[in-house]
Scaffold this motif. Structure first.
Motif, mmCIF file in Angstrom:
data_model
loop_
_atom_site.group_PDB
_atom_site.id
_atom_site.type_symbol
_atom_site.label_atom_id
_atom_site.label_comp_id
_atom_site.label_asym_id
_atom_site.label_seq_id
_atom_site.Cartn_x
_atom_site.Cartn_y
_atom_site.Cartn_z
ATOM 1 N N ARG A 1 68.526 10.391 37.402
ATOM 2 C CA ARG A 1 67.579 9.318 37.037
ATOM 3 C C ARG A 1 66.741 9.712 35.819
ATOM 4 N N LEU A 2 66.349 10.980 35.792
ATOM 5 C CA LEU A 2 65.565 11.463 34.649
ATOM 6 C C LEU A 2 66.384 11.452 33.357
ATOM 7 N N ARG A 3 67.678 11.796 33.474
ATOM 8 C CA ARG A 3 68.525 11.761 32.284
ATOM 9 C C ARG A 3 68.704 10.326 31.781
ATOM 10 N N ALA A 4 68.743 9.387 32.718
ATOM 11 C CA ALA A 4 68.842 7.973 32.335
ATOM 12 C C ALA A 4 67.579 7.536 31.590
ATOM 13 N N ILE A 5 66.430 8.014 32.060
ATOM 14 C CA ILE A 5 65.160 7.720 31.380
ATOM 15 C C ILE A 5 65.163 8.343 29.979
ATOM 16 N N GLN A 6 65.643 9.595 29.903
ATOM 17 C CA GLN A 6 65.723 10.278 28.612
ATOM 18 C C GLN A 6 66.577 9.495 27.619
ATOM 19 N N GLU A 7 67.679 8.965 28.096
ATOM 20 C CA GLU A 7 68.572 8.175 27.225
ATOM 21 C C GLU A 7 67.931 6.852 26.825
ATOM 22 N N SER A 8 67.174 6.247 27.745
ATOM 23 C CA SER A 8 66.553 4.950 27.470
ATOM 24 C C SER A 8 65.484 5.026 26.388
ATOM 25 N N ILE A 9 64.862 6.197 26.263
ATOM 26 C CA ILE A 9 63.812 6.359 25.247
ATOM 27 C C ILE A 9 64.359 6.106 23.845
ATOM 28 N N ARG A 10 65.657 6.380 23.645
ATOM 29 C CA ARG A 10 66.272 6.170 22.334
ATOM 30 C C ARG A 10 66.168 4.715 21.881
ATOM 31 N N TYR A 11 66.079 3.795 22.836
ATOM 32 C CA TYR A 11 66.104 2.367 22.511
ATOM 33 C C TYR A 11 64.720 1.726 22.494
ATOM 34 N N ILE A 12 63.689 2.562 22.558
ATOM 35 C CA ILE A 12 62.325 2.047 22.474
ATOM 36 C C ILE A 12 62.004 1.733 21.019
ATOM 37 N N THR A 13 61.359 0.603 20.802
ATOM 38 C CA THR A 13 60.963 0.204 19.451
ATOM 39 C C THR A 13 59.604 0.797 19.117
ATOM 40 N N PRO A 14 59.492 1.501 17.975
ATOM 41 C CA PRO A 14 58.171 2.021 17.573
ATOM 42 C C PRO A 14 57.162 0.887 17.441
ATOM 43 N N SER A 15 55.937 1.128 17.872
ATOM 44 C CA SER A 15 54.929 0.068 17.857
ATOM 45 C C SER A 15 53.529 0.647 17.727
ATOM 46 N N LEU A 16 52.659 -0.115 17.024
ATOM 47 C CA LEU A 16 51.243 0.243 16.918
ATOM 48 C C LEU A 16 50.391 -0.573 17.880
ATOM 49 N N ASN A 17 51.040 -1.402 18.709
ATOM 50 C CA ASN A 17 50.335 -2.237 19.659
ATOM 51 C C ASN A 17 49.528 -1.375 20.634
ATOM 52 N N ALA A 18 48.316 -1.813 20.942
ATOM 53 C CA ALA A 18 47.434 -1.038 21.816
ATOM 54 C C ALA A 18 48.053 -0.844 23.204
ATOM 55 N N GLU A 19 48.704 -1.885 23.717
ATOM 56 C CA GLU A 19 49.344 -1.787 25.031
ATOM 57 C C GLU A 19 50.486 -0.775 25.010
ATOM 58 N N ALA A 20 51.260 -0.781 23.916
ATOM 59 C CA ALA A 20 52.367 0.164 23.792
ATOM 60 C C ALA A 20 51.846 1.596 23.776
ATOM 61 N N LYS A 21 50.757 1.826 23.047
ATOM 62 C CA LYS A 21 50.173 3.173 22.974
ATOM 63 C C LYS A 21 49.638 3.598 24.343
ATOM 64 N N ASN A 22 49.119 2.639 25.102
ATOM 65 C CA ASN A 22 48.622 2.939 26.440
ATOM 66 C C ASN A 22 49.766 3.356 27.371
ATOM 67 N N PHE A 23 50.899 2.641 27.278
ATOM 68 C CA PHE A 23 52.066 3.003 28.089
ATOM 69 C C PHE A 23 52.623 4.364 27.674
ATOM 70 N N ASP A 24 52.572 4.658 26.352
ATOM 71 C CA ASP A 24 53.013 5.975 25.882
ATOM 72 C C ASP A 24 52.170 7.066 26.527
ATOM 73 N N TYR A 25 50.862 6.837 26.594
ATOM 74 C CA TYR A 25 49.950 7.812 27.192
ATOM 75 C C TYR A 25 50.245 7.974 28.688
ATOM 76 N N MET A 26 50.455 6.850 29.376
ATOM 77 C CA MET A 26 50.752 6.899 30.811
ATOM 78 C C MET A 26 52.054 7.650 31.076
ATOM 79 N N PHE A 27 53.025 7.447 30.206
ATOM 80 C CA PHE A 27 54.316 8.124 30.350
ATOM 81 C C PHE A 27 54.139 9.635 30.241
ATOM 82 N N VAL A 28 53.419 10.057 29.237
ATOM 83 C CA VAL A 28 53.190 11.495 29.017
ATOM 84 C C VAL A 28 52.441 12.106 30.204
#
Length: 232
Positions: free
Chosen positions: A168-195
Motif C-alpha cells: 500500500r505504501l509503494r502504491a502511495i509512493q507511485e501516486s505522488i508522481r501524478y500530483i500536480t504542483p500547486s501554490l493553493n493554501a489547501e494543497a500546502k496544508n495537505f502537503d504538511y499533513m502528509f509529511v
C-alpha cells in the motif's frame, strides 16, 4: 584576475588608443571640443561592445538564467544607441554640426541608453520572479517525493512491516508522481499533513508488530490525504 580578463583589458586599452590616434591623425580639421567628444563617445561604444562580447552574458551559477530574458532588449538598446551615436559623429563631421548640438544629441542618446538599461533590468527581474514562482509551485511536490522516498528506504532496510502494508505504501509512493504542483493554501496544508503522517509512521514502525493496527490506520489516513491533495 584571469589571463582572459587581462587580455580583454589589454584589447580595450589598445582599441581606445587606436581610436584616439585615428582622431588625432585624421581629425585635425575638427574643432578640439568636437574631437574630444567624438573620442569619448567612440571609446565608450567600443568598450561596451568588448565587454558585452568578451565577458559572459549568462551567469551559469544562477539557475534562473534571467540574463537570457534580458538579452533581446539589451542587444536592441546597444545596437540602436551605438548606431545613433556613430551616425551623429559622422553627420557632425560631414555637415559641420555645431558642438553644442552634437553634445546635446549625445546626451539624448545616453538618456535613451539608460532607459533601455532600466527596461533590461525590469525584464530580468520579471524572469527571476517567474522562476521563483515556479520553484515555489513545485516545492510541495518535491517535498512529498523526498519524504516518501526516504521513508520507503527505511521500510526496505528494516523489513519489519507486513508485506500488505508495504504494498500500500509503494502504491502511495507511485501516486505522488501524478500530483500536480500547486501554490493553493489547501494543497500546502495537505502537503504538511502528509509529511506529519509519515513522521508518525516512522515512530510506529519502531515496533511494527505491536502497532500493526495503528500502522494500517495511518496508511488509510495517508491514502485519504493523497486523494484530497490530487484535487488541487
Amino acid at each position: 584576475m584571469s589571463a582572459k580578463d587581462i587580455f580583454s583589458l589589454f584589447a580595450i586599452l589598445l582599441g581606445c588608443a587606436l581610436i584616439i590616434g585615428g582622431f588625432i591623425i585624421f581629425g585635425e580639421s575638427l574643432e578640439l571640443k568636437v574631437q574630444i567628444l567624438d573620442i569619448i563617445v567612440s571609446c565608450l561604444i567600443f568598450t561596451i561592445f568588448v565587454v558585452f562580447f568578451f565577458f559572459p552574458v549568462v551567469k551559469l551559477n544562477n539557475p534562473a538564467h534571467k540574463e537570457v530574458g534580458m538579452l533581446g532588449i539589451r542587444l536592441t538598446t546597444l545596437n540602436l544607441c551605438s548606431l545613433l551615436s556613430i551616425g551623429l559623429i559622422f553627420f557632425g563631421i560631414v555637415c559641420d554640426i555645431p558642438f553644442k548640438y552634437q553634445l546635446m544629441g549625445q546626451f539624448v542618446i545616453v538618456f535613451l541608453f539608460l532607459l533601455g538599461c532600466i527596461a533590461t533590468l525590469h525584464s530580468g527581474e520579471k524572469v527571476q520572479r517567474i522562476y521563483e514562482k515556479e520553484q515555489k509551485t513545485v516545492e510541495g511536490k518535491k517535498t512529498l517525493r523526498y519524504v516518501m522516498d526516504d521513508f520507503m528506504d527505511d521500510v526496505s532496510a528494516s523489513q519489519q512491516m507486513e508485506e500488505s502494508a508495504v504494498g500500500r505504501l509503494r502504491a502511495i509512493q507511485e501516486s505522488i508522481r501524478y500530483i500536480t504542483p500547486s501554490l493553493n493554501a489547501e494543497a500546502k496544508n495537505f502537503d504538511y499533513m502528509f509529511v506529519q503522517s509519515i513522521e508518525d509512521l516512522k515512530v510506529l514502525m519502531r515496533n511494527s508488530t505491536l502497532n500493526k493496527d495503528k500502522i494500517s490506520e495511518k496508511i488509510d489516513h495517508l491514502e485519504r490525504i493523497l486523494a484530497r491533495r490530487k484535487k488541487y
